[in-house]
Enzyme design. Sequence first.
Site, PDB file in Angstrom:
ATOM      1  N   HIS A 199       5.046  -4.269  -3.481  1.00  0.00           N
ATOM      2  CA  HIS A 199       4.463  -3.957  -4.790  1.00  0.00           C
ATOM      3  C   HIS A 199       4.510  -5.216  -5.632  1.00  0.00           C
ATOM      4  O   HIS A 199       5.487  -5.967  -5.578  1.00  0.00           O
ATOM      5  CB  HIS A 199       5.270  -2.860  -5.503  1.00  0.00           C
ATOM      6  CG  HIS A 199       4.967  -2.777  -6.968  1.00  0.00           C
ATOM      7  ND1 HIS A 199       3.882  -2.084  -7.455  1.00  0.00           N
ATOM      8  CD2 HIS A 199       5.575  -3.352  -8.039  1.00  0.00           C
ATOM      9  CE1 HIS A 199       3.864  -2.215  -8.773  1.00  0.00           C
ATOM     10  NE2 HIS A 199       4.873  -2.973  -9.154  1.00  0.00           N
TER      11      HIS A 199
ATOM     12  N   TYR B 174       6.732   4.841 -11.322  1.00  0.00           N
ATOM     13  CA  TYR B 174       5.395   5.355 -11.041  1.00  0.00           C
ATOM     14  C   TYR B 174       4.882   6.317 -12.123  1.00  0.00           C
ATOM     15  O   TYR B 174       3.946   7.066 -11.876  1.00  0.00           O
ATOM     16  CB  TYR B 174       5.374   6.052  -9.676  1.00  0.00           C
ATOM     17  CG  TYR B 174       5.479   5.104  -8.516  1.00  0.00           C
ATOM     18  CD1 TYR B 174       4.535   4.106  -8.307  1.00  0.00           C
ATOM     19  CD2 TYR B 174       6.531   5.200  -7.616  1.00  0.00           C
ATOM     20  CE1 TYR B 174       4.629   3.240  -7.233  1.00  0.00           C
ATOM     21  CE2 TYR B 174       6.630   4.330  -6.530  1.00  0.00           C
ATOM     22  CZ  TYR B 174       5.671   3.354  -6.346  1.00  0.00           C
ATOM     23  OH  TYR B 174       5.766   2.494  -5.286  1.00  0.00           O
TER      24      TYR B 174
ATOM     25  N   GLU C 291       8.141  -3.528 -16.004  1.00  0.00           N
ATOM     26  CA  GLU C 291       8.805  -3.341 -14.714  1.00  0.00           C
ATOM     27  C   GLU C 291      10.085  -4.169 -14.615  1.00  0.00           C
ATOM     28  O   GLU C 291      11.102  -3.693 -14.109  1.00  0.00           O
ATOM     29  CB  GLU C 291       7.838  -3.672 -13.573  1.00  0.00           C
ATOM     30  CG  GLU C 291       6.723  -2.654 -13.453  1.00  0.00           C
ATOM     31  CD  GLU C 291       5.647  -3.015 -12.453  1.00  0.00           C
ATOM     32  OE1 GLU C 291       4.919  -2.096 -12.039  1.00  0.00           O
ATOM     33  OE2 GLU C 291       5.512  -4.205 -12.085  1.00  0.00           O
TER      34      GLU C 291
ATOM     35  N   ASN D  58       2.322  -0.078   2.723  1.00  0.00           N
ATOM     36  CA  ASN D  58       1.689  -1.372   2.439  1.00  0.00           C
ATOM     37  C   ASN D  58       2.682  -2.469   2.058  1.00  0.00           C
ATOM     38  O   ASN D  58       2.325  -3.463   1.448  1.00  0.00           O
ATOM     39  CB  ASN D  58       0.555  -1.231   1.434  1.00  0.00           C
ATOM     40  CG  ASN D  58       1.009  -0.816   0.059  1.00  0.00           C
ATOM     41  OD1 ASN D  58       2.200  -0.701  -0.221  1.00  0.00           O
ATOM     42  ND2 ASN D  58       0.059  -0.584  -0.822  1.00  0.00           N
TER      43      ASN D  58
END
Length: 148
Positions: free
Chosen positions: A115, A49, A126, A112
């Site tokens: 990702h 992040y 990533e 949620n």
Amino acid sequence: MEQTYIMIKPDGVQRGLVGEIIGRFERRGFILKGMKLLTVDKSLAEKHYADLSTKPFFQKLVNYIVSGPVVAMVWEGKNVVTTGRKLIGATNPCESAPGTIRGDFAIDMGRNVIHGSDAVESAKKEIALWFPEGIAEWQSCIRSWVYE
């Protein structure tokens, strides 16, 4: 073929949605190239992040992602980044269409479920971050049944 990074977040793992989510990507025709269940340490969460480190919610994101196990995955296929994002739905689940993962399984942005990389370049970063050991190199027998 393009690759993307997909992570089922702690709420998705805890709610038993791993199989459902994997199934949606498989049924679309994408190929699983890497997968692992892990408990994320704070350092990895902060690196993941890093682009949000100046945001007021950064620490909340880090604390959440280290709160339980996640399933980290690499998926491969034509336009998998864009199509994967469509399968996932909008970041805010209330704006996600029914039929998307977030539209079907999430209500709050802070829970949620999943990702997905937002661009090919971020996917590469990533994947390198979450899979420093590399991914499986193999060809699926369904390839000719999915692609012309």
